[in-house]
Structure formats: C-alpha cells, structure tokens
Motif scaffolding. Structure first.
Motif, PDB file in Angstrom:
ATOM      1  N   ALA A  99       0.831  -1.204   0.000  1.00  0.00           N
ATOM      2  CA  ALA A  99       0.000   0.000   0.000  1.00  0.00           C
ATOM      3  C   ALA A  99       0.865   1.254   0.000  1.00  0.00           C
ATOM      4  O   ALA A  99       0.565   2.249  -0.671  1.00  0.00           O
ATOM      5  N   THR A 100       1.967   1.215   0.741  1.00  0.00           N
ATOM      6  CA  THR A 100       2.883   2.358   0.772  1.00  0.00           C
ATOM      7  C   THR A 100       3.521   2.583  -0.588  1.00  0.00           C
ATOM      8  O   THR A 100       3.635   3.725  -1.067  1.00  0.00           O
ATOM      9  N   LEU A 101       3.930   1.478  -1.249  1.00  0.00           N
ATOM     10  CA  LEU A 101       4.513   1.604  -2.582  1.00  0.00           C
ATOM     11  C   LEU A 101       3.489   2.149  -3.566  1.00  0.00           C
ATOM     12  O   LEU A 101       3.799   3.008  -4.398  1.00  0.00           O
ATOM     13  N   ALA A 102       2.241   1.652  -3.489  1.00  0.00           N
ATOM     14  CA  ALA A 102       1.196   2.129  -4.393  1.00  0.00           C
ATOM     15  C   ALA A 102       0.909   3.608  -4.167  1.00  0.00           C
ATOM     16  O   ALA A 102       0.610   4.347  -5.112  1.00  0.00           O
ATOM     17  N   ALA A 103       0.996   4.056  -2.920  1.00  0.00           N
ATOM     18  CA  ALA A 103       0.685   5.452  -2.599  1.00  0.00           C
ATOM     19  C   ALA A 103       1.830   6.392  -2.925  1.00  0.00           C
ATOM     20  O   ALA A 103       1.606   7.531  -3.362  1.00  0.00           O
ATOM     21  N   GLU A 104       3.077   5.928  -2.746  1.00  0.00           N
ATOM     22  CA  GLU A 104       4.212   6.845  -2.819  1.00  0.00           C
ATOM     23  C   GLU A 104       5.183   6.578  -3.960  1.00  0.00           C
ATOM     24  O   GLU A 104       5.761   7.519  -4.504  1.00  0.00           O
ATOM     25  N   ILE A 243      -6.029   4.332  -3.010  1.00  0.00           N
ATOM     26  CA  ILE A 243      -4.833   3.492  -2.858  1.00  0.00           C
ATOM     27  C   ILE A 243      -5.163   2.030  -3.132  1.00  0.00           C
ATOM     28  O   ILE A 243      -4.374   1.309  -3.773  1.00  0.00           O
ATOM     29  N   LEU A 244      -6.320   1.565  -2.679  1.00  0.00           N
ATOM     30  CA  LEU A 244      -6.717   0.185  -2.968  1.00  0.00           C
ATOM     31  C   LEU A 244      -6.866  -0.030  -4.472  1.00  0.00           C
ATOM     32  O   LEU A 244      -6.477  -1.081  -5.005  1.00  0.00           O
ATOM     33  N   THR A 245      -7.414   0.950  -5.157  1.00  0.00           N
ATOM     34  CA  THR A 245      -7.532   0.858  -6.618  1.00  0.00           C
ATOM     35  C   THR A 245      -6.157   0.798  -7.266  1.00  0.00           C
ATOM     36  O   THR A 245      -5.919   0.013  -8.199  1.00  0.00           O
ATOM     37  N   ARG A 246      -5.220   1.634  -6.800  1.00  0.00           N
ATOM     38  CA  ARG A 246      -3.858   1.613  -7.332  1.00  0.00           C
ATOM     39  C   ARG A 246      -3.183   0.270  -7.070  1.00  0.00           C
ATOM     40  O   ARG A 246      -2.434  -0.235  -7.922  1.00  0.00           O
ATOM     41  N   MET A 247      -3.412  -0.296  -5.883  1.00  0.00           N
ATOM     42  CA  MET A 247      -2.817  -1.593  -5.557  1.00  0.00           C
ATOM     43  C   MET A 247      -3.303  -2.666  -6.532  1.00  0.00           C
ATOM     44  O   MET A 247      -2.511  -3.509  -6.991  1.00  0.00           O
ATOM     45  N   ALA A 248      -4.581  -2.633  -6.840  1.00  0.00           N
ATOM     46  CA  ALA A 248      -5.125  -3.620  -7.780  1.00  0.00           C
ATOM     47  C   ALA A 248      -4.568  -3.394  -9.178  1.00  0.00           C
ATOM     48  O   ALA A 248      -4.208  -4.345  -9.891  1.00  0.00           O
ATOM     49  N   LYS A 249      -4.474  -2.147  -9.593  1.00  0.00           N
ATOM     50  CA  LYS A 249      -3.964  -1.826 -10.927  1.00  0.00           C
ATOM     51  C   LYS A 249      -2.499  -2.224 -11.065  1.00  0.00           C
ATOM     52  O   LYS A 249      -2.051  -2.647 -12.150  1.00  0.00           O
ATOM     53  N   ALA A 250      -1.734  -2.094  -9.965  1.00  0.00           N
ATOM     54  CA  ALA A 250      -0.315  -2.447 -10.004  1.00  0.00           C
ATOM     55  C   ALA A 250      -0.088  -3.944  -9.834  1.00  0.00           C
ATOM     56  O   ALA A 250       1.049  -4.409  -9.955  1.00  0.00           O
ATOM     57  N   GLY A 251      -1.133  -4.694  -9.533  1.00  0.00           N
ATOM     58  CA  GLY A 251      -1.001  -6.137  -9.393  1.00  0.00           C
ATOM     59  C   GLY A 251      -0.635  -6.600  -8.000  1.00  0.00           C
ATOM     60  O   GLY A 251      -0.341  -7.782  -7.793  1.00  0.00           O
ATOM     61  N   PHE A 252      -0.661  -5.700  -7.010  1.00  0.00           N
ATOM     62  CA  PHE A 252      -0.372  -6.107  -5.642  1.00  0.00           C
ATOM     63  C   PHE A 252      -1.494  -6.974  -5.073  1.00  0.00           C
ATOM     64  O   PHE A 252      -1.252  -7.882  -4.281  1.00  0.00           O
ATOM     65  N   ILE A 253      -2.728  -6.650  -5.427  1.00  0.00           N
ATOM     66  CA  ILE A 253      -3.899  -7.398  -4.979  1.00  0.00           C
ATOM     67  C   ILE A 253      -4.852  -7.535  -6.158  1.00  0.00           C
ATOM     68  O   ILE A 253      -4.684  -6.881  -7.191  1.00  0.00           O
ATOM     69  N   THR A 254      -5.862  -8.363  -5.985  1.00  0.00           N
ATOM     70  CA  THR A 254      -6.870  -8.506  -7.041  1.00  0.00           C
ATOM     71  C   THR A 254      -7.903  -7.401  -6.908  1.00  0.00           C
ATOM     72  O   THR A 254      -8.042  -6.773  -5.846  1.00  0.00           O
ATOM     73  N   ARG A 255      -8.631  -7.185  -7.992  1.00  0.00           N
ATOM     74  CA  ARG A 255      -9.700  -6.187  -7.950  1.00  0.00           C
ATOM     75  C   ARG A 255     -10.757  -6.580  -6.927  1.00  0.00           C
ATOM     76  O   ARG A 255     -11.335  -5.719  -6.258  1.00  0.00           O
ATOM     77  N   ARG A 256     -11.017  -7.854  -6.824  1.00  0.00           N
ATOM     78  CA  ARG A 256     -12.027  -8.311  -5.873  1.00  0.00           C
ATOM     79  C   ARG A 256     -11.595  -8.011  -4.443  1.00  0.00           C
ATOM     80  O   ARG A 256     -12.394  -7.540  -3.633  1.00  0.00           O
ATOM     81  N   SER A 257     -10.304  -8.269  -4.137  1.00  0.00           N
ATOM     82  CA  SER A 257      -9.797  -7.965  -2.790  1.00  0.00           C
ATOM     83  C   SER A 257      -9.894  -6.471  -2.500  1.00  0.00           C
ATOM     84  O   SER A 257     -10.215  -6.052  -1.375  1.00  0.00           O
TER      85      SER A 257
END
Length: 682
Positions: A99-104, A243-257
């Motif tokens: 989440a930190t990487l996705a945000a920053e 940030i959750l949307t960015r995490m999913a877009k970057a592949g850190f988590i799934t869209r469903r998660s």
C-alpha cells in the motif's frame, strides 16, 4: 549528342565539395558528442565512486532535553515529540508495504532513487496547471529529506537531496531503505513510524493490521493533517479507496480484494491525551525564551540533549496551581492567570496560565486585558514626582471633568463617594475613581504614560482620561514587572525564567545576565508602598486578604466588568493574579473575592517558611502624624490622627488650624490651688 551530354554534366569534382564539407562537419560533431558523452560518463562514474566512498552523515538522533527547577530537580523532559517504536520490515504486513509503494512510489524496486517517468509526469502536470500541483519524490528522496534536510524549496536543498539520495541507494539495500522510511515517516497526531501509527489509529500492532487498515495508514503521510481519519474520516476514506484501486492496478492485490477491503468498516481509536507536565505553561515559556532570548533553534531546545536550569520554585509552583484549582474548579469557563517573581532578582518563581492545560495551552499571563485600578499606583507615582503628596486632597463626589477633547464623568464602584475631600492615601485604599481622574488632570496624561513605560509596560497606553482607571489593555506579565519594581525599591529587573543552559558535555552555552536598572528613586517607591499597605487594612478594597496573610504586604486591586486583578508584594515576593473569561463575557458577582482568595492563599503558602519583615525605610523620607481631614500636622485635639510617610521637604509644616491644642493652665494658678489643698487638708 555527345556534346549535348557533356554540357549537361557538372564540372569534375563539383558534387564532391559539399559532401566533403558536410562529412567533415559531421565528424567534428560526432567527436564532440563522443567527448561529451565520455566526459559525462566519467564524471558520473567519478561522482558515484566519490559518493560510494564518502560515508553518509549520521542522521540527527534526537536527545532528550531536561528542564530543571531551582533545586536541580527535573521539571520536564523534551524530545521534540517524535515518539516512535522501531519495527523490523519482516514484522510489517506485506499489505502495508504494498500500500505504501502504491501510494508513494510504485517503481521503488526498479529505479536507483530517481523516477524519470515520475519526474516527466509531474513536470507535465505542473506545466498544464501552471503551478506546483504534483511532486515526483521517490521513497528514497523522501527518506533523505526527512533524515537530513529541511522542506524548503531551494536549488541548494535539491542538489543536496540528490546527493544524499544517491548515497542512500549506494550504501543500503532497497529493503533497508524501505524499513528506515516506514520507521521515520510522520503519520500525524504525534505518531512517527508505522508501529506507533498503528497503535494511535487502531490500537493494535502493525503486524495485526488488515488490508483495509494498511491502505488507510499508507494514505496519511502525504498530508498527515489533511488525510488523518481522525480529522476528516470522509476525505481519508476517499484516499484509502484510491490506494486500494492503485494496488489492484499495479497487481499487488486482485480487484475483488480491493473492492472487499473498501467495504470493511474501520474503527478508529482516540489519540492519547497529552500527559500534563509539571508547570506546563512555565515549560512552554522556557522553550520560547531559549529560542527568542538566547538564539537557539527549537530543534536544539527540544531534542539537543540540553540541561536548562530554570528559576522555578517547585513548592511555590505547586502552591500556585493548587490555589487556582481550588477557587476556579467550581466556576464554569472562568479562566485565570498567576505569575510570581522574586523582586530582588526578577526570577520567575511560579506561573499558571489557565485553569486546565489539557483543555487550553494558551498562556493568559501574556493576554492583554484592562488592568483597572491596578494601574493607579503608576499614576500616583507620577503625581509624587510632580509635587503632589500623600495628603493632597481632592473632592470625592460625582464630578464631570472638562478635558481639551471633551467631557468625562467617572463613577465610583457601586456609586460610593466620601462626599468630602479625601487624601491620596485614602483614595488608594478605597480605589476612588474621581480622585484618580482629578490627579491625571493635575499632572497631565503624558506623565502617567511615561511612568508606565518606565516601570516596564510595553503595551500601548492611550493618553485618554480613562487611562487613570486602567482602560489601556496590558498583560499580567507587564504588571508583575511594575509591582516587583515597587517591591525592590524602584530597581527594575526584567522577569526571566532561565538561569543557564548546558550542552551535552556540560558546557554552559547560555547564561542569564540580569541587568538591574534604577528607574524610580527609593524614597518615592517607599512612600507609595506605605500607601498601598492600606489597601489590605480595614476599609481597604483587599481587607479580606489580611485575614489570610497577616504580614506586611502592599498592593492594589482592580476590577472592570470583564477583568478582576490583584497585584501585590512583600519585600521577598511579588505576585499578580487575573481572572476573567477568554471571550469578553461579563464577570459574575463575587469574582473579586475569588481573586483575593487565590492571591492570599498562594502568598501564604509561598511565604510559609519566610519570616515576616517590614519594608525597609530608606533615607529621604519622614514620618509625620497628620490630621487626614485637614492635611496638617495633627494636634492632640484632632479627632482623627494618622501616621503618614512623606518625601523629605514635602511634609506639612503647620499644625492643624481646625483643632488647636488646649491652652495650658498658668503655673501661678497651679501653685495657688496646691496651697489651698494643703490648707484644707491640714
């Protein structure tokens, strides 16, 4: 035909001239380009090798600064507020890292400290918006800035940041940099580092955070005050969802998660309330004084490992806090201030800036309020200088005064007038307003202003008729300087809180250097002090205090519709107390009694171990028994006789013409009577 063909061809060598010229120019450009490229590469390599060989400067580690009282005991410890609990990266949830990487900095593990794509994107956005709308700092750059630099936007700082960023990348692994970043960054509400932030916001360790909580925390450092869920839950929630949307877009988590995490309810804790320090208002003033008076930075003061030796007397501070709490705890919203000074040195012994520091850190010792009649001793000192005496008499009755700029009709408290001529001493004891305005008219307004400035009032004093009644707002801190100067026989000491400051090696880096200044002759201050003693005698406005504090004491009360004051002193201690509301609310009945009780109770406890002693009599004064009704020397026939101190040469010379001494019986008659008695008895 052959001739025609020969004429159509250019002369021999014609086509070779421009080609050779361009070929030569191209080769020169290529050589210069190659030279620049090699030179740049060489410089870059040299710079990298230099930065690699050069050790990083040690990051500034905050050391606790100690504040000591007058007995050498610790009042408080300062650490710049950076309360952190370091945690290793392996104990931080992967969701929080992602989440930190996705945000920053999504490409943190792919770049060498600088994101070219981020720089170009930020430059384009800033160019379109014609302002600095987006930054391009990587996590490494942010760490370099937070460890070593300030946040000012200068080219010098940018160059230093670039060098330090490169050094961090050369000296540490990516995981080490990320660990330092997550432990250093500020998350708001006094939380430095993810572990402290997890406890502040969710009352759990970082390792126990779920995905939704991780995304919420990761969004805060970009603007701790702006994105804090405790400050604005809706704004913080929008940031978390982004940030959750960015995490999913970057592949850190799934869209469903990501969608499931957005729906998870979040329950926030309340930030811990600050634990009140001993003498918190005094502590704040010490920090301010160290910065403004001795030129230290606030960072040095708060986390420089200093020892600051102060003037605070712990017993007197405790007595002050108890007195204020005792009489204000039952008063809704009524605030107060108390400041107490050793008049012989100017050392501040106690300071209370309000009723509850946890509710309001505002120090009312420095609030400007109308002093009311506590200003009158300043006026009467000026009057003594201008030739008036303690027995100068003016009428105490309803009066309208004519000034050059209009009329002024002062009134006495509750409409009480003597309806006869009264002396200056009586006017002080009863706080007669008509007498005060008449005095101002006699000596001139500028004389009162001049005396106020001389005694230590820095606030603006407006030379209007109501100045005699304390209409110009001043601070309790200024009034304590006035009264401590009177207590010290006219020698002024500026109040101070710091005796000396030592660094971590015990070297003295700052020391108080009191500079006493004689501003009023000692005889004048003694004469005004003897009149101010009557304020606490029977018939004086503070007579109740004498029951609490049975010792020689001088001072003056002051009351307006919004402010209640008592400033007074003994030879050993001067204290000012103010009560009132912060927002100009009218005082309830009985507030002056509270003021007197706080002042008297505090002074009794503060002086419990100090033997009572009278104010020392200087040369240049004379005590005369006078008839206050006439202002002349009293005779045995005068119904009212009072001992009053005068400046030499100003005492009355004539005896009271209204009450002459009875004629003595002639000696011849005495002798005849004695003979008759003997004859009769014999």
């Amino acid at each position: 035909m052959g001739d025609d063909m020969d004429r159509s061809l250019p002369p021999a060598g014609w086509e070779q001239v421009p080609f050779a010229k361009w070929w030569d120019r191209g080769r020169r450009i290529l050589r210069w380009f190659s030279f620049c490229l090699l030179t740049g590469f060489g410089l870059a390599l040299f710079t990298l090798l230099y930065l690699k060989s050069k050790p990083l400067p040690p990051p500034p580690i905050g050391m606790t600064t100690q504040l000591m009282d007058i007995r050498g005991k610790v009042i408080d410890q300062l650490d710049a507020g950076e309360h952190r609990d370091p945690v290793r990266l392996r104990k931080i949830p992967q969701s929080l890292i992602d989440a930190t990487l996705a945000a920053e900095d999504q490409r943190f593990f792919d770049h060498w400290g600088f994101s070219t794509k981020g720089i170009l994107r930020a430059a384009w956005i800033n160019l379109k918006s014609r302002r600095v709308a987006q930054g391009a700092s990587t996590i490494t750059q942010q760490l370099a800035r937070n460890l070593y630099l300030t946040h000012d936007r200068t080219w010098t700082r940018k160059l230093r940041e670039a060098a330090l960023t490169t050094q961090l990348e050369l000296h540490f692994s990516k995981r080490e940099i990320l660990e330092m970043y997550l432990n250093k960054i500020y998350y708001g509400h006094g939380a430095y580092g993810v572990e402290r932030a997890a406890h502040i916001y969710f009352h759990k360790p970082a390792r126990s955070l779920n995905l939704a909580e991780c995304a919420m925390l990761a969004g805060i450092p970009r603007g701790p005050g702006y994105y804090s869920p405790l400050a604005d839950p809706r704004r913080a929630k929008r940031r978390q969802e982004l940030i959750l949307t960015r995490m999913a877009k970057a592949g850190f988590i799934t869209r469903r998660s990501a969608e499931e995490a957005k729906r998870v309810p979040l329950h926030y804790g309340r930030p811990p309330r600050p634990i009140p320090a001993r003498a918190p208002w005094f502590r704040d003033y010490v920090i301010q004084s160290a910065v403004s008076r001795f030129g230290l930075t606030e960072s040095q003061v708060r986390s420089g490992g200093l020892k600051i030796y102060t003037t605070l007397d712990p017993a007197r501070q405790e007595a002050a806090e108890k007195a204020v709490a005792r009489y204000l705890n039952t008063q809704d919203q009524l605030e107060g201030a108390l400041v107490s000074v050793d008049p012989r040195t100017g050392a501040i012994q106690a300071m209370v800036g309000g009723r509850d520091y946890s509710r309001s850190q505002y120090n009312r010792v420095f609030a400007r309020r109308q002093p009311g009649s506590t200003f009158k001793p300043i006026l009467y000192l000026a009057a003594l200088e201008q030739g008036l005496t303690p027995v100068t008499r003016f009428d105490s009755k309803p009066t309208t005064f004519l000034f050059s700029d209009g009329k002024y009709a002062p009134t006495n408290y509750h409409g009480r007038y003597a309806n006869r001529p009264i002396t200056m001493g009586e006017a002080i004891a009863t706080s007669d307003n008509v007498y005060a305005v008449r005095t101002l008219l006699e000596i001139g307004r500028e004389q009162a202003v001049r005396m106020g400035k001389k005694l230590g009032i820095d606030s603006s004093l407006t030379p209007v008729p109501s100045l005699a009644l304390g209409s110009s707002a001043v601070r309790p801190f200024e009034m304590i300087q006035v009264y401590s100067t009177l207590a010290n026989g006219g020698v002024k000491h500026s109040p101070f809180a710091i005796r000396r400051i030592e660094d971590t090696d015990g070297q003295v880096i700052a020391r108080a250097q009191p500079q006493p200044t004689s501003v009023i002759p000692r005889p004048e201050t003694f004469v005004i002090t003897k009149m101010l003693e009557k304020v606490f005698a029977s018939g004086g406005t503070a007579h109740r205090v004498k029951q609490i504090l049975p010792r020689p004491v001088a001072g003056k009360t002051g009351s307006t519709e919004w402010d209640s004051w008592l400033s007074g002193y003994t030879p050993d201690l001067a204290t000012t107390v103010w009560l009132g509301y912060d927002r100009g609310k009218r005082l309830p009945p009985g507030t002056s009694r509270l003021t007197h009780n706080i002042w008297g109770t505090y002074m009794r406890e503060a002086l419990a171990t100090v033997p009572p002693r009278p104010f020392p009599t200087p040369e240049g004064v004379t005590e005369v028994t006078v008839d206050p009704d006439t202002g002349y020397r009293a005779t045995s026939a005068c119904p009212r006789r009072e001992k009053i101190w005068f400046l030499n040469g100003t005492e009355p010379e004539k005896t009271c013409p209204a009450h002459r001494e009875p004629s003595p019986v002639p000696k011849t008659l005495d002798s005849l009577w004695e003979r008759i008695k003997k004859w009769w008895d014999g």
